[in-house]
Design an enzyme around this catalytic site. Structure first.
Site, PDB file in Angstrom:
ATOM      1  N   SER A   1      -2.684 -13.600 -16.959  1.00  0.00           N
ATOM      2  CA  SER A   1      -3.776 -14.240 -16.215  1.00  0.00           C
ATOM      3  C   SER A   1      -4.940 -13.274 -16.001  1.00  0.00           C
ATOM      4  CB  SER A   1      -3.284 -14.806 -14.882  1.00  0.00           C
ATOM      5  OG  SER A   1      -2.980 -13.776 -13.967  1.00  0.00           O
TER       6      SER A   1
ATOM      7  N   SER B   1      -4.906  -3.500  -5.730  1.00  0.00           N
ATOM      8  CA  SER B   1      -5.577  -2.218  -5.932  1.00  0.00           C
ATOM      9  C   SER B   1      -5.863  -2.016  -7.415  1.00  0.00           C
ATOM     10  CB  SER B   1      -4.690  -1.057  -5.454  1.00  0.00           C
ATOM     11  OG  SER B   1      -4.274  -1.222  -4.122  1.00  0.00           O
TER      12      SER B   1
ATOM     13  N   HIS C   1      -2.771  -3.264  -9.606  1.00  0.00           N
ATOM     14  CA  HIS C   1      -1.441  -3.318  -8.982  1.00  0.00           C
ATOM     15  C   HIS C   1      -1.484  -4.272  -7.785  1.00  0.00           C
ATOM     16  CE1 HIS C   1       2.542  -1.921  -7.860  1.00  0.00           C
ATOM     17  NE2 HIS C   1       2.113  -1.876  -6.611  1.00  0.00           N
TER      18      HIS C   1
ATOM     19  N   ASN D   1      -5.562   0.511 -14.258  1.00  0.00           N
ATOM     20  CA  ASN D   1      -4.443  -0.380 -13.952  1.00  0.00           C
ATOM     21  C   ASN D   1      -4.762  -1.187 -12.701  1.00  0.00           C
ATOM     22  OD1 ASN D   1      -1.743  -1.427 -14.250  1.00  0.00           O
ATOM     23  ND2 ASN D   1      -1.153  -0.183 -12.488  1.00  0.00           N
TER      24      ASN D   1
ATOM     25  N   LEU E   1       3.555   7.385 -11.059  1.00  0.00           N
ATOM     26  CA  LEU E   1       3.611   5.926 -11.118  1.00  0.00           C
ATOM     27  C   LEU E   1       2.819   5.299  -9.974  1.00  0.00           C
ATOM     28  CD1 LEU E   1       4.767   3.292 -12.327  1.00  0.00           C
ATOM     29  CD2 LEU E   1       6.722   3.573 -10.784  1.00  0.00           C
ATOM     30  N   ASP E   2       1.828   4.474 -10.322  1.00  0.00           N
ATOM     31  CA  ASP E   2       0.982   3.788  -9.336  1.00  0.00           C
ATOM     32  C   ASP E   2       0.364   4.770  -8.347  1.00  0.00           C
ATOM     33  OD1 ASP E   2       1.569   1.321 -10.513  1.00  0.00           O
ATOM     34  OD2 ASP E   2       3.293   0.980  -9.224  1.00  0.00           O
TER      35      ASP E   2
END
Length: 202
Positions: free
Chosen positions: A12, A133, A106, A104, A141-142
């Site tokens: 999406s 975010s 999140h 990225n 990671l993240d």
């Protein structure tokens, strides 16, 4: 600016980026998935975009997989890599190779709830707000520098499904906006902890 978009599922956010590509000065060179059944591939094909599938089962290590991923990306001469629901953890090999060029999105208000199942975890923690975010990708990671966040209110009746829909609406607005900052060269990663927008630390 040429970009590749990495996906694993429904796509999406990919669709939102496709719909806004001209407005945000983005040329999508290829959509790459680690999941041959990802619906996002159908979205890409409907938009007449080039696609590629890398099957993790064919590689004996994460590094071997990411070397193949780098090989495919290099064919497209891109300046930006956009993770849009990409569910594999990138190796330090990959992150170092494309340092400062990976964005990225999140579904939480980082640093809260890195990883998976963020909506249920936010409900379980009795959070009053949740959100999304966008950050640069680093080896943690993240954990890369935050660029932009949007929040939603968690109602008493919210389930992980209803909360997910609230957050998705925000995602589809925030991600094209941040990508546009990048394509306009307003956004830069300085080091693993620092990003700037228009020359100012975010």
């Amino acid at each position: 600016m040429k970009a590749v978009i990495l996906i694993s599922g429904n796509g999406s956010n990919l669709q939102s980026i496709i719909d806004n590509a001209d407005r945000i000065d983005l040329q999508i060179s290829c959509v790459i998935s680690n999941n041959k059944n990802a619906f996002g591939l159908k979205r890409a094909e409907s938009a007449k975009l080039q696609t590629a599938i890398i099957d993790p089962e064919l590689y004996n290590s994460k590094e071997a997989f990411d070397r193949e991923l780098i090989s495919i990306i290099q064919q497209h001469g891109v300046e930006l890599i956009v993770l849009a629901g990409y569910m594999r953890v990138l190796t330090p090999l990959f992150v170092s190779h494309y340092f400062g060029k990976i964005l990225n999105i999140h579904p939480s208000l980082l640093p809260k709830f890195p990883g998976l199942n963020t909506h249920q975890r936010a409900i379980n923690a009795s959070e009053k707000a949740h959100g999304v975010s966008v950050h640069f990708v680093t080896k943690e990671l993240d954990g890369g520098p935050l660029i932009c966040q949007e929040s939603v209110i968690i109602d008493n009746l919210d389930t992980k499904e209803t909360l997910s829909m609230k957050v998705l609406k925000k995602e589809h607005v925030i991600y094209p906006k941040v990508i546009h900052w990048y394509t306009k060269k307003r956004l830069h990663l300085i080091d693993d902890k620092t990003a700037t927008l228009d020359g100012k630390i975010i």
